[in-house]
Design an enzyme around this catalytic site. Structure first.
Site, PDB file in Angstrom:
ATOM      1  N   LYS A 104       0.841  -1.204   0.000  1.00  0.00           N
ATOM      2  CA  LYS A 104       0.000   0.000   0.000  1.00  0.00           C
ATOM      3  C   LYS A 104       0.875   1.253   0.000  1.00  0.00           C
ATOM      4  O   LYS A 104       0.604   2.214  -0.717  1.00  0.00           O
ATOM      5  CB  LYS A 104      -0.954  -0.027   1.205  1.00  0.00           C
ATOM      6  CG  LYS A 104      -2.118  -0.990   0.990  1.00  0.00           C
ATOM      7  CD  LYS A 104      -2.869  -1.342   2.253  1.00  0.00           C
ATOM      8  CE  LYS A 104      -3.857  -2.477   1.937  1.00  0.00           C
ATOM      9  NZ  LYS A 104      -4.472  -3.058   3.138  1.00  0.00           N
TER      10      LYS A 104
ATOM     11  N   GLN B 285      -5.387  -1.858   9.126  1.00  0.00           N
ATOM     12  CA  GLN B 285      -5.252  -3.205   8.575  1.00  0.00           C
ATOM     13  C   GLN B 285      -5.904  -4.235   9.507  1.00  0.00           C
ATOM     14  O   GLN B 285      -5.662  -4.234  10.708  1.00  0.00           O
ATOM     15  CB  GLN B 285      -3.758  -3.522   8.377  1.00  0.00           C
ATOM     16  CG  GLN B 285      -3.483  -4.839   7.678  1.00  0.00           C
ATOM     17  CD  GLN B 285      -3.948  -4.875   6.228  1.00  0.00           C
ATOM     18  OE1 GLN B 285      -3.948  -3.869   5.534  1.00  0.00           O
ATOM     19  NE2 GLN B 285      -4.358  -6.047   5.773  1.00  0.00           N
TER      20      GLN B 285
ATOM     21  N   ASP C 169     -11.735   1.947   2.989  1.00  0.00           N
ATOM     22  CA  ASP C 169     -12.029   0.511   2.874  1.00  0.00           C
ATOM     23  C   ASP C 169     -13.522   0.271   2.626  1.00  0.00           C
ATOM     24  O   ASP C 169     -13.919  -0.830   2.240  1.00  0.00           O
ATOM     25  CB  ASP C 169     -11.678  -0.196   4.195  1.00  0.00           C
ATOM     26  CG  ASP C 169     -10.279  -0.787   4.209  1.00  0.00           C
ATOM     27  OD1 ASP C 169      -9.858  -1.323   3.171  1.00  0.00           O
ATOM     28  OD2 ASP C 169      -9.626  -0.722   5.266  1.00  0.00           O
TER      29      ASP C 169
HETATM   30  N1  GUN Z   1      -7.272  -7.319   5.671  1.00  0.00           N
HETATM   31  C1  GUN Z   1      -7.494  -8.102   4.593  1.00  0.00           C
HETATM   32  N2  GUN Z   1      -8.034  -7.387   3.592  1.00  0.00           N
HETATM   33  C2  GUN Z   1      -8.160  -6.118   4.040  1.00  0.00           C
HETATM   34  C3  GUN Z   1      -8.632  -4.919   3.461  1.00  0.00           C
HETATM   35  O1  GUN Z   1      -9.085  -4.868   2.312  1.00  0.00           O
HETATM   36  N3  GUN Z   1      -8.574  -3.817   4.257  1.00  0.00           N
HETATM   37  C4  GUN Z   1      -8.116  -3.855   5.535  1.00  0.00           C
HETATM   38  N4  GUN Z   1      -8.125  -2.738   6.233  1.00  0.00           N
HETATM   39  N5  GUN Z   1      -7.667  -4.956   6.097  1.00  0.00           N
HETATM   40  C5  GUN Z   1      -7.686  -6.080   5.357  1.00  0.00           C
END
Ligand code: GUN
Length: 283
Positions: free
Chosen positions: A53, A97, A120
């Site tokens: 990211k 996350q 998200d």
């Molecule tokens: N953990 C697994 N996939 C995701 C996601 O798309 N966003 C976040 N914040 N955590 C995750």
């Protein structure tokens, strides 16, 4: 033999568009889209996602901040950080996350993010927007899956779409996006009777169960579009999807690999949401 859907190539094309749009936005407004990424603990898979990211932010000319907090971080401390970022005008998107350590209430943390920065699209307000088809942000992984389906030229309208998995992150919003494109959608899960027969009806099959090689050749309709959302790490450390790729390849019409399928798209859609969040602040 299935056509391999190249997630890296589709993702690169979408990122090029986002980059051009970002340059234009910065030129016109002087505002640089900013993303804050918070990682609590040291889960190796999460560390990889977070690193990717950050890399994507650099590539697209975004401002980014990252917070690597120890696993024992108190819930209150995390909530205070989210609160600070909610009020920081350089930050347009906040990503915490998941999964979080067991002593932290995930729902509480998601609720604490202001919906305008919830890139998200996990906050109930944004989930509600998705439900009614009036999007603020598209849910990242499902939106990436839609881009991959579009890349095949296969139209969703009128097709039998089967989603295996009913998580809040993938299964449920995935069903909504397919429905909004007029697919006939079935969501399967661990209690589904006749799973094999239901999957075999699918013209478009999306696997998001989190179990390695769960979807076998006998569950796939010949010629179907098969999208594998799973990222499972095997004992030998190799990555593998929810679909048994080698077995399904001779049956499916189109198939995504793991890695190199859905994974790169998820981050691309996150960047798209962050740009949208920045744009919304100057509208
Ligand atoms: N953990 C697994 N996939 C995701 C996601 O798309 N966003 C976040 N914040 N955590 C995750």
């Amino acid at each position: 033999m299935a056509v391999r859907i190249d997630g890296k190539a589709v993702s690169a094309a979408v990122r090029a568009r986002i980059k051009a749009e970002t340059e234009e936005f910065i030129r016109a407004t002087g505002v640089t889209p900013g993303l804050a990424v918070i990682l609590v603990g040291s889960d190796p898979a999460s560390q990889v996602y977070v690193k990717n990211k950050k890399k994507a932010c650099e590539e697209l000319g975004f401002y980014s901040e990252s917070y690597d907090l120890p696993a024992e971080t108190a819930e209150g401390e995390l909530l205070a950080l989210v609160e600070k970022l909610n009020g920081d005008s350089r930050i347009h998107g906040i990503l915490v996350q998941l999964p979080l350590p067991a002593h932290i209430d995930e729902k509480k943390v998601i609720r604490a993010i202001v919906p305008q920065k919830d890139v998200d699209a996990f906050h109930a307000e944004n989930v509600g927007h998705i439900m009614i088809g009036d999007y603020r942000f598209l849910p990242c992984t499902p939106a990436g899956v839609m881009e991959l389906i579009h890349s095949t030229g296969v139209k969703v309208e009128g097709k039998e779409c089967v989603v295996v998995g009913r998580s809040n992150i993938v299964g449920k919003p995935m069903a909504m996006l397919l429905l909004h494109e007029n697919g006939t959608v079935t969501v399967c899960h661990s209690r589904t009777a006749n799973l094999k027969e239901v999957c075999r009806r699918a013209d478009i099959l999306v696997a998001a169960v989190g179990r390695p090689r769960f979807v076998t050749a006998d569950m796939v309709k010949p010629g179907a579009v098969v999208i594998d959302v799973g990222i499972n790490r095997l004992e030998d450390k190799k990555l593998c999807g929810d679909v048994d790729y080698d077995a399904v390849e001779p049956v499916a019409g189109y198939l995504t690999p793991v890695p190199g399928g859905v994974g790169p798209m998820t981050i691309t859609m996150l960047m798209k949401n962050t740009l949208a969040a920045a744009k919304a602040t100057v509208e």
